[in-house]
Every structure is written in structure tokens, then in C-alpha cells.
Design an enzyme around this catalytic site. Structure first.
Site, PDB file in Angstrom:
ATOM      1  N   LYS A   8       0.962  -1.317   0.178  1.00  0.00           N
ATOM      2  CA  LYS A   8       0.535  -0.089  -0.214  1.00  0.00           C
ATOM      3  C   LYS A   8       1.049   1.214   0.207  1.00  0.00           C
ATOM      4  CE  LYS A   8      -2.325  -0.618   4.006  1.00  0.00           C
ATOM      5  NZ  LYS A   8      -2.480  -1.685   4.125  1.00  0.00           N
ATOM      6  N   ARG A  83     -10.215   2.701   9.436  1.00  0.00           N
ATOM      7  CA  ARG A  83     -10.058   1.025   9.364  1.00  0.00           C
ATOM      8  C   ARG A  83     -11.269   0.463  10.101  1.00  0.00           C
ATOM      9  NH1 ARG A  83      -4.042  -0.609  10.066  1.00  0.00           N
ATOM     10  NH2 ARG A  83      -3.430   1.189  10.318  1.00  0.00           N
ATOM     11  N   ARG A 122      11.350 -12.816   4.452  1.00  0.00           N
ATOM     12  CA  ARG A 122      12.217 -11.481   5.208  1.00  0.00           C
ATOM     13  C   ARG A 122      13.291 -11.492   6.059  1.00  0.00           C
ATOM     14  NH1 ARG A 122       9.540  -6.035   4.940  1.00  0.00           N
ATOM     15  NH2 ARG A 122      10.571  -5.516   6.786  1.00  0.00           N
ATOM     16  N   ARG A 155      12.177 -10.782  12.423  1.00  0.00           N
ATOM     17  CA  ARG A 155      12.190  -9.413  13.093  1.00  0.00           C
ATOM     18  C   ARG A 155      10.787 -10.028  13.816  1.00  0.00           C
ATOM     19  NH1 ARG A 155      10.194  -4.412  11.347  1.00  0.00           N
ATOM     20  NH2 ARG A 155       8.878  -5.393  10.059  1.00  0.00           N
ATOM     21  N   ARG A 166      -2.077 -10.756  12.879  1.00  0.00           N
ATOM     22  CA  ARG A 166      -1.499  -9.627  12.284  1.00  0.00           C
ATOM     23  C   ARG A 166      -2.879 -10.049  11.038  1.00  0.00           C
ATOM     24  NH1 ARG A 166       3.535  -7.564   9.795  1.00  0.00           N
ATOM     25  NH2 ARG A 166       2.756  -5.604   9.657  1.00  0.00           N
TER      26      ARG A 166
END
Ligand SMILES: [Zn+2]
Length: 216
Positions: A8, A83, A122, A155, A166
Site C-alpha cells: 500500500k 480502519r 524477510r 524480526r 496481524r
């Protein structure tokens, strides 16, 4: 709108360039309000200092303060707000009072398994936070940074179980919004699995058409 890892932010940056729009990402404009030291900024700071979420109506007032400043007379791009359903209602009320309305709600859609693949692959180097991806951008030697030789780690935010959490929050909060905007004919869906350039071309073309229609 879109799940974490949908790109985004990248798309928003390009749209801001294409259409010369002020860009209101919630975190940024709240920080800017605090720095400007306005009455509203002081209020925002109190919530932040207490580690509390800034209430919907206060976020909405911060956005409206910017809209009322005339910098957004030709339009604006919102990211991260609304949101939740109460935020949608607060925003609608505030825009309505100003005789304004949203042109479109843009959804960059990416399936959960792709989000998990993108984010959980990642790796970050411990020394300088250089970013790699085990699949899309691997280091020459596994687990070692190409640039400084330091160790690569995942992470906590990128661990699959955290990403799934999430995503759960995203679905719970955002799906009702998607339905609302769809019912009102404002929703435009984009396939976030496509390369970023292609997603961008598609969004730009859609917005250009909507703008033309609005001018007729
Ligand atoms: Zn490094």
C-alpha cells in the site's frame, strides 16, 4: 485498504506523484499535529504519552483540520483510516458537513498465504538492518549480510504466527468496511499479487477515469 505486506505504501507514494495529492497516513498526520502544537495536537499528545489509542473522533478532527486548510481542495489520499466501521461513520459525517465525499475506496487485495510468504521470508541484518528475502532477494551466503557480513535474523513481527495474528485482526476489522464500501459502489479492487508497476498502472487508470466522471 489492504493487508500488511500488500504494498500500500509503495502504491500511495506513486499516486501522490501522479495526482499531486496530499497524503494522510494516520501515524504521520498525528505526529505532525503533535509537532505543530495546536490545541488538537496537544490532545493527541496526551493520548500518545499515556500509551493509549487516539480516539476515532480525534483522528477524524486531525484529518478535517488538514482538509479545512485548503491544501486538499483538489483531493486527498487517506492511508490507514478509516480502519473500523465507527471510523467510517465519523469520516462520512465530517465530510458530509463540508459537502464533500469519498471518490473511491481502493483495496489492494493479497491472499493470506501470499502475505505470509512475503513477510515471513524477510530477513534483516543485525548490524545495519539491510533487508533480504529468502525467496525473492536472497543473500549470496545463507544467513549472512552481503554488505557487512553480519548475521541475518527474522524480526518478531515477521514470524509466521505473528503475521497470521496481524491478518486475523485485519480481516476482523476491515472486511466489514469492504462490504460497506462495496454496497455504496465505492470499492475498487486491485490484484496485489501482480507486479507493483502493473498494480500502479491499474490504480492510476481507475482514478483518472473516476476523476473524469466527476468533472462531467
Ligand atoms: Zn547488513
Amino acid at each position: 485498504m489492504g493487508p500488511p505486506g500488500a504494498g500500500k505504501g509503495t502504491q500511495a507514494e506513486r499516486l501522490v506523484d501522479d495526482f499531486d495529492l496530499p497524503y494522510y497516513a494516520t501515524g504521520d498526520i498525528l505526529r505532525a499535529a503533535v509537532n505543530n502544537g495546536t490545541e488538537l495536537g496537544k490532545e493527541v499528545k496526551e493520548y500518545m504519552d499515556r500509551g493509549e489509542l487516539v480516539p476515532d473522533d480525534v483522528i477524524c478532527q486531525v484529518i478535517m483540520e488538514r482538509l479545512d486548510s485548503n491544501e486538499a481542495s483538489d483531493g486527498f489520499l487517506l492511508d490507514g483510516f478509516p480502519r473500523t466501521v465507527p471510523q467510517v461513520e465519523a469520516l462520512d459525517d465530517a465530510l458530509d458537513k463540508r459537502g464533500r465525499a469519498l471518490t473511491a475506496a481502493l483495496l489492494v487485495d493479497v491472499p493470506d498465504e501470499e502475505v505470509i510468504r512475503r513477510l515471513s521470508g524477510r530477513r534483516i541484518c543485525v548490524k545495519n538492518q539491510h533487508v533480504y528475502h529468502v525467496e525473492f532477494d536472497p543473500p549470496k551466503e545463507e544467513g549472512v549480510c552481503d554488505q557487512d557480513g553480519s548475521r541475518l535474523i527474522q524480526r518478531d513481527d515477521d514470524k509466521p504466527e505473528t503475521v497470521q495474528k496481524r491478518l486475523d485482526v485485519y480481516h476482523e476489522q476491515t472486511e466489514p468496511l469492504i462490504g460497506r464500501y462495496e454496497d455504496r459502489g465505492l470499492l475498487r479492487r486491485f490484484d496485489g499479487r501482480r507486479p507493483p508497476d502493473e498494480v500502479h498502472d491499474h490504480i492510476r487508470a481507475t482514478l483518472a477515469t473516476l476523476r473524469l466522471e466527476a468533472e462531467l
